[in-house]
Design a protein around this motif. Structure first.
Motif, PDB file in Angstrom:
ATOM      1  N   THR A 264     -14.195  13.112   3.304  1.00 48.75           N
ATOM      2  CA  THR A 264     -14.572  14.979   2.721  1.00 48.75           C
ATOM      3  C   THR A 264     -13.880  15.148   3.835  1.00 48.75           C
TER       4      THR A 264
ATOM      5  N   VAL B  81     -15.114  13.155  -4.392  1.00 46.99           N
ATOM      6  CA  VAL B  81     -15.076  13.964  -3.689  1.00 46.99           C
ATOM      7  C   VAL B  81     -12.737  14.024  -4.469  1.00 46.99           C
TER       8      VAL B  81
ATOM      9  N   PRO C 288      -7.703  23.670   2.052  1.00 45.44           N
ATOM     10  CA  PRO C 288      -8.203  23.782   0.666  1.00 45.44           C
ATOM     11  C   PRO C 288      -9.340  25.162   1.253  1.00 45.44           C
TER      12      PRO C 288
ATOM     13  N   TRP D  55     -11.915  17.666  -4.783  1.00 43.21           N
ATOM     14  CA  TRP D  55     -10.686  18.057  -4.525  1.00 43.21           C
ATOM     15  C   TRP D  55      -9.954  18.726  -5.479  1.00 43.21           C
TER      16      TRP D  55
ATOM     17  N   ARG E 248      -8.587  22.797  -5.952  1.00 44.65           N
ATOM     18  CA  ARG E 248      -7.365  23.557  -6.261  1.00 44.65           C
ATOM     19  C   ARG E 248      -6.988  24.306  -7.133  1.00 44.65           C
TER      20      ARG E 248
END
Length: 458
Positions: free
Chosen positions: A433, A263, A458, A267, A271
Motif C-alpha cells: 500500500t 490491495v 488516490p 485500489w 478510483r
C-alpha cells in the motif's frame, strides 16, 4: 529556560483506579447497561427487517409477478433500484449515508440524530437489494447514534467524555451477537479504535457490559420471535488435522495472495469512488448494474446460484462450506473473481461494512487452494478468511479471531496456520500500500517519497 506549567497543564492525569472506584463510574456502568437493552433490540429489529426483505424481493416478488422462480436477469432491476435508492439517500440526506466503506473499518464518532435516517435508509438499500457489503458498519453507527441521543435526552449538555463512552457502549451492544460472540465484537472495536493504555478499562468495561446485555437481548428476542439470533455461525465443520510443514508453506502463499487481492480491490474501489462521487445517483445505479452483471455471468458460467456473488456472504458461508465439494476448481476461481469485483464495485458506491464480503472471498480462495496437494479443506478455509480479513480490515488480532472462533473447536488446531497467514497478509499489505500523500503545506515524513506532480494520487 524552562517554563513552569500552571493550571491544567500542571495537573497530573487522573488515576484510572480512582475513577474506577468512584460513584460516578458506577452511574456510568448503570447507564451503559440500560442503554444496551433498547440499542440491542433496535439492532435485532434492523437485522430482522433485512432478513425478511431480502427473500421477499429476490424470491417472493418474482413469483407474485407470474414467474416460475427468480429469473436469471432479476439481479439487474433489483440492483438498479437499490443503486437508485442508495444514491438518492447518500446525495440528499444529511450524513451522506454514513461511513465511507473504501476507508476500511474505522469507527468514528457518534452520528447526530438528524443523520440517523440517512444511515438507516442507505443501509437498507445496500443490504436488501443485494449489494456486496455487510451490516456491521451501519449497526455501529446506528448503535452509537441512538446511545448518544438517549444520553442527550436524559441529561442536558452531558459531558463530552460521557457521551463518547456511552456512544461506544451503544456500538458494542449493536454488534454484540452479529459476529458470533460479544467478546469478538469487543475486540473488533478495541483494535479498530486503537484503545490502549491505563484508561482502556474505563472505556472497555461499559462497552463489555452493554455487549453482554445486548447478547442476552439477541438470544431472548431470537427465541421469542423464532427468528434466531442472526449470529455468524457454522454448523457442520469437518474435523481439522494437525498442521504440517506443507501447510505452513501454504500459509505463506495464502497470506501473500490475500494481500495482493486486497490491495487490488481497495485500489480499484478508491478510483471508482472518485467517478461515482461526481454523479452520485446515476453512477450508483451503474455500479449496481455492474454487480448484477457479475452475478449473472457467474451463475450462467457455473450453474451455481447468483446469490453466491450477491449480498455480503454472511448467511451463505455455512452452506458454502458444507457443499464445497460440489464446487469445481473453475467454479471457485470464477467465484473469487466475480465476488471480489462485485465487492470492489459495492465499496465504491454503496454503504455498508467490509467484513463479511472479505471473509467470504477469503473462504472461497482458501477452499480453492485446498484443491492443491498438501493443504486440507479446513486449514485452507480458515487461513483464507484470516488473511483476507487482515488485508481488507488491517486488524490482525481480530482477523485471527474471526477465522478461528468461527470454526469452533477446530479453530484451536488450525490457529498456528491462521496466525502465520494473517501476519504475512498484514505485513505484505502494508508494504504494497503506497503511503498517503502529505497534506498541502505539510512536509513528507522521513523516507516518504515526494509525489510526482504528474501522477494522480488516490
Amino acid at each position: 529556560m524552562p517554563v513552569a506549567k500552571t493550571g491544567s497543564e500542571a495537573a497530573s492525569p487522573p488515576d484510572p483506579m480512582t475513577l474506577l472506584r468512584s460513584r460516578a463510574y458506577l452511574v456510568l456502568l448503570s447507564m451503559a447497561a440500560l442503554i444496551g437493552v433498547p440499542v440491542s433490540a433496535a439492532a435485532f429489529g434492523f437485522l430482522a427487517l433485512v432478513g425478511k426483505v431480502q427473500p421477499l424481493i429476490y424470491t417472493d416478488l418474482p413469483k407474485s409477478l407470474g414467474f416460475d422462480g427468480t429469473p436469471p436477469w432479476w439481479p439487474l432491476p433489483l440492483l438498479a433500484v437499490g443503486g437508485l435508492l442508495a444514491g438518492l439517500t447518500i446525495q440528499y440526506l444529511p450524513g451522506h449515508g454514513g461511513h465511507e466503506p473504501t476507508a476500511g473499518f474505522k469507527p468514528t464518532g457518534a452520528p447526530t440524530p438528524i443523520e440517523l435516517p440517512g444511515i438507516f435508509l442507505a443501509a437498507l438499500a445496500t443490504l436488501c437489494f443485494a449489494a456486496v457489503l455487510g451490516p456491521e458498519a451501519p449497526l455501529l453507527a446506528l448503535g452509537s447514534g441512538l446511545a448518544a441521543g438517549a444520553v442527550r435526552m436524559v441529561k442536558r449538555d452531558p459531558p463530552e467524555q460521557m457521551t463518547a463512552v456511552l456512544g461506544a457502549a451503544g456500538s458494542f451492544a449493536a454488534v454484540s451477537s452479529l459476529l458470533g460472540s460479544p467478546l469478538l465484537g469487543a475486540f473488533l472495536l478495541m483494535e479498530a479504535s486503537g484503545l490502549g493504555g491505563p484508561m482502556m478499562a474505563l472505556v472497555l468495561v461499559p462497552g463489555l457490559l452493554a455487549a453482554g446485555i445486548g447478547a442476552l437481548i439477541f438470544v431472548g428476542l431470537g427465541s421469542w420471535t423464532g427468528l434466531g439470533t442472526y449470529s455468524l455461525a457454522l454448523h457442520d465443520v469437518p474435523e481439522a488435522t494437525h498442521p504440517t510443514a506443507a501447510e505452513f508453506g501454504w500459509a505463506l502463499v495464502i497470506g501473500l495472495s490475500a494481500a495482493l487481492v486486497g490491495v487490488g480491490i481497495r485500489w480499484l474501489a478508491v478510483r471508482l469512488r472518485t467517478h461515482v462521487e461526481r454523479r452520485r445517483v446515476p453512477a450508483t445505479v451503474v455500479v449496481g448494474l455492474v454487480v448484477a452483471g457479475l452475478a449473472i455471468g457467474y451463475a450462467e458460467g457455473t450453474g451455481k446460484p447468483a446469490t453466491d456473488v450477491l449480498y455480503s456472504g454472511q448467511t451463505a458461508m455455512d452452506p458454502f462450506l458444507t457443499h464445497s465439494a460440489a464446487y469445481s476448481v473453475g467454479a471457485l476461481s470464477l467465484l473469487v473473481l466475480c465476488k471480489g469485483l462485485a465487492y470492489c464495485a459495492s465499496l465504491s458506491g454503496f454503504r455498508g461494512g467490509p467484513i463479511f464480503p472479505a471473509m467470504f472471498v477469503g473462504a472461497a480462495g482458501g477452499i480453492l487452494f485446498s484443491h492443491l496437494p498438501g493443504l486440507t479443506l479446513v486449514a485452507g478455509f480458515a487461513m483464507g478468511i484470516g488473511a483476507m480479513s487482515a488485508a481488507m480490515l488491517g486488524l490482525p488480532l481480530v482477523s485471527v479471531l474471526l477465522a478461528t472462533l468461527l470454526i469452533g473447536a477446530q479453530g484451536v488446531t488450525v490457529m498456528p496456520l491462521v496466525i502465520v497467514a494473517v501476519v504475512v497478509s498484514y505485513v505484505s499489505t502494508a508494504k504494497l500500500t503506497p503511503p498517503p500523500a502529505p497534506e498541502p503545506g505539510q512536509q513528507p515524513r522521513p523516507g516518504q517519497q515526494q509525489p510526482r506532480p504528474d501522477r494522480q494520487q488516490p
